[in-house]
Scaffold this motif. Structure first.
Motif, mmCIF file in Angstrom:
data_model
loop_
_atom_site.group_PDB
_atom_site.id
_atom_site.type_symbol
_atom_site.label_atom_id
_atom_site.label_comp_id
_atom_site.label_asym_id
_atom_site.label_seq_id
_atom_site.Cartn_x
_atom_site.Cartn_y
_atom_site.Cartn_z
ATOM 1 N N MET A 1 0.844 -1.195 0.000
ATOM 2 C CA MET A 1 0.000 0.000 0.000
ATOM 3 C C MET A 1 0.885 1.254 0.000
ATOM 4 N N SER A 2 0.428 2.312 -0.672
ATOM 5 C CA SER A 2 1.218 3.536 -0.780
ATOM 6 C C SER A 2 1.219 4.308 0.536
ATOM 7 N N GLU A 3 2.100 5.298 0.598
ATOM 8 C CA GLU A 3 2.131 6.198 1.754
ATOM 9 C C GLU A 3 0.799 6.946 1.833
ATOM 10 N N PRO A 4 0.381 7.366 3.037
ATOM 11 C CA PRO A 4 -0.874 8.119 3.152
ATOM 12 C C PRO A 4 -0.838 9.403 2.324
ATOM 13 N N TYR A 5 -1.948 9.740 1.722
ATOM 14 C CA TYR A 5 -2.039 10.959 0.914
ATOM 15 C C TYR A 5 -3.430 11.558 1.045
ATOM 16 N N VAL A 6 -3.477 12.860 0.782
ATOM 17 C CA VAL A 6 -4.758 13.559 0.696
ATOM 18 C C VAL A 6 -5.013 13.815 -0.785
ATOM 19 N N LEU A 7 -6.164 13.419 -1.251
ATOM 20 C CA LEU A 7 -6.534 13.576 -2.655
ATOM 21 C C LEU A 7 -7.113 14.967 -2.893
ATOM 22 N N VAL A 8 -6.588 15.667 -3.889
ATOM 23 C CA VAL A 8 -7.147 16.950 -4.323
ATOM 24 C C VAL A 8 -7.759 16.690 -5.698
ATOM 25 N N LEU A 9 -9.055 16.522 -5.719
ATOM 26 C CA LEU A 9 -9.783 16.144 -6.927
ATOM 27 C C LEU A 9 -10.571 17.341 -7.422
ATOM 28 N N TYR A 10 -10.375 17.710 -8.693
ATOM 29 C CA TYR A 10 -11.007 18.924 -9.203
ATOM 30 C C TYR A 10 -11.326 18.791 -10.681
ATOM 31 N N TYR A 11 -12.209 19.669 -11.132
ATOM 32 C CA TYR A 11 -12.434 19.888 -12.564
ATOM 33 C C TYR A 11 -12.217 21.365 -12.807
ATOM 34 N N SER A 12 -11.500 21.702 -13.882
ATOM 35 C CA SER A 12 -11.230 23.108 -14.191
ATOM 36 C C SER A 12 -11.381 23.338 -15.681
ATOM 37 N N ARG A 13 -12.111 24.363 -16.032
ATOM 38 C CA ARG A 13 -12.324 24.680 -17.451
ATOM 39 C C ARG A 13 -11.370 25.771 -17.921
ATOM 40 N N HIS A 14 -11.207 26.840 -17.117
ATOM 41 C CA HIS A 14 -10.381 27.976 -17.528
ATOM 42 C C HIS A 14 -9.096 28.100 -16.721
ATOM 43 N N GLY A 15 -8.887 27.226 -15.741
ATOM 44 C CA GLY A 15 -7.613 27.199 -15.020
ATOM 45 C C GLY A 15 -7.639 27.699 -13.593
ATOM 46 N N ALA A 16 -8.662 28.449 -13.196
ATOM 47 C CA ALA A 16 -8.689 28.999 -11.838
ATOM 48 C C ALA A 16 -8.834 27.895 -10.791
ATOM 49 N N THR A 17 -9.721 26.943 -11.039
ATOM 50 C CA THR A 17 -9.903 25.861 -10.064
ATOM 51 C C THR A 17 -8.633 25.022 -9.970
ATOM 52 N N ARG A 18 -7.928 24.854 -11.096
ATOM 53 C CA ARG A 18 -6.646 24.144 -11.085
ATOM 54 C C ARG A 18 -5.623 24.886 -10.227
ATOM 55 N N THR A 19 -5.561 26.214 -10.362
ATOM 56 C CA THR A 19 -4.637 27.018 -9.552
ATOM 57 C C THR A 19 -4.954 26.856 -8.069
ATOM 58 N N MET A 20 -6.228 26.887 -7.727
ATOM 59 C CA MET A 20 -6.643 26.705 -6.333
ATOM 60 C C MET A 20 -6.255 25.314 -5.837
ATOM 61 N N ALA A 21 -6.473 24.300 -6.682
ATOM 62 C CA ALA A 21 -6.139 22.922 -6.306
ATOM 63 C C ALA A 21 -4.653 22.799 -5.992
ATOM 64 N N ARG A 22 -3.831 23.420 -6.817
ATOM 65 C CA ARG A 22 -2.377 23.357 -6.586
ATOM 66 C C ARG A 22 -1.988 24.049 -5.286
ATOM 67 N N GLN A 23 -2.658 25.143 -4.961
ATOM 68 C CA GLN A 23 -2.354 25.854 -3.709
ATOM 69 C C GLN A 23 -2.825 25.046 -2.503
ATOM 70 N N ILE A 24 -3.975 24.413 -2.594
ATOM 71 C CA ILE A 24 -4.442 23.534 -1.524
ATOM 72 C C ILE A 24 -3.450 22.389 -1.342
ATOM 73 N N ALA A 25 -2.956 21.837 -2.456
ATOM 74 C CA ALA A 25 -1.949 20.766 -2.389
ATOM 75 C C ALA A 25 -0.682 21.248 -1.683
ATOM 76 N N ARG A 26 -0.274 22.498 -1.928
ATOM 77 C CA ARG A 26 0.896 23.058 -1.224
ATOM 78 C C ARG A 26 0.655 23.069 0.282
ATOM 79 N N GLY A 27 -0.537 23.499 0.676
ATOM 80 C CA GLY A 27 -0.876 23.525 2.098
ATOM 81 C C GLY A 27 -0.839 22.138 2.715
ATOM 82 N N ILE A 28 -1.349 21.155 1.993
ATOM 83 C CA ILE A 28 -1.334 19.766 2.464
ATOM 84 C C ILE A 28 0.108 19.312 2.680
ATOM 85 N N GLU A 29 0.960 19.619 1.707
ATOM 86 C CA GLU A 29 2.354 19.172 1.797
ATOM 87 C C GLU A 29 3.127 19.949 2.859
ATOM 88 N N GLN A 30 2.799 21.228 3.049
ATOM 89 C CA GLN A 30 3.441 21.987 4.126
ATOM 90 C C GLN A 30 3.070 21.420 5.498
#
Length: 199
Positions: A1-30
């Motif tokens: 089994m893999s190391e524990p992870y938090v899934l950031v699952l999103y749909y983005s049409r113009h890129g803003a939700t993707r940018t938010m997802a990446r920032q949330i992922a940064r917070g998770i990793e911090q």
């Protein structure tokens, strides 16, 4: 089994939700957790249309296993008439086997969204994304008012989850206040995932 992870699952049409997802992922990793970014394919009105197995750019498509094995979930979507995008709902609607097995029970989850206008249905979209997560038995995490940006914001940000106001032409970048709230949301979700995993 893999190391524990938090899934950031999103749909983005113009890129803003993707940018938010990446920032949330940064917070998770911090906060000391691995963040796994995943997306879902667009839905086509043409029944013959199919997406490639691997997207040409951005995050990989989410699998049921990605969702089943996560320690926590951040779910993000642009606002579509006050609701989550059909592509994300289509994926969530296909997870009944996880509901039957109870795979997501007692795991923390949070939601985030973007809309063109300030009153474009952000909060109802966040609430619409919470409903299936509650049915899965997940523990919903919002943003507390101990985050000063919630009071200071002139754009996105709600106690239900991070949001962004993209503007009429979807050309407004995610601002520093919105980014700070995304980071805080990721950190809080990882902290809760760690606490719930060790109980």
């Amino acid at each position: 089994m893999s190391e524990p992870y938090v899934l950031v699952l999103y749909y983005s049409r113009h890129g803003a939700t993707r940018t938010m997802a990446r920032q949330i992922a940064r917070g998770i990793e911090q906060a000391g957790f691995e963040a796994r970014l995943r997306t879902v394919p667009a839905i086509s009105a043409n029944c013959e249309s199919t997406e490639p197995e691997i997207p040409e750019q951005g995050a990989l498509y989410c699998t049921e296993q990605d969702l089943a094995e996560c320690s926590g979930l951040a779910l993000g979507s642009p606002t579509r008439f006050g609701n989550m995008a059909a592509s994300l709902k289509y994926f969530i609607d296909s997870t009944s086997s996880l509901w039957l097995s109870g795979a997501l029970i007692d795991k923390p989850a949070s939601v985030f969204s973007a809309s063109s206008s300030l009153h474009g249905g952000q909060e109802s979209t966040l609430l619409s994304m919470m409903l299936p997560l509650l049915h899965h038995g997940m523990v919903i995490s919002g943003l507390p008012y101990s985050e000063p940006e919630l009071i200071q914001t002139n754009s996105g940000g709600t106690p239900y989850g991070a949001t962004h106001v993209a503007g009429k032409d979807n050309d407004q970048p995610v601002d520093s206040t919105e980014l700070a709230l995304c980071l805080a949301q990721g950190k809080r979700l990882a902290k809760l995932a760690n606490q719930l995993q060790h109980n």
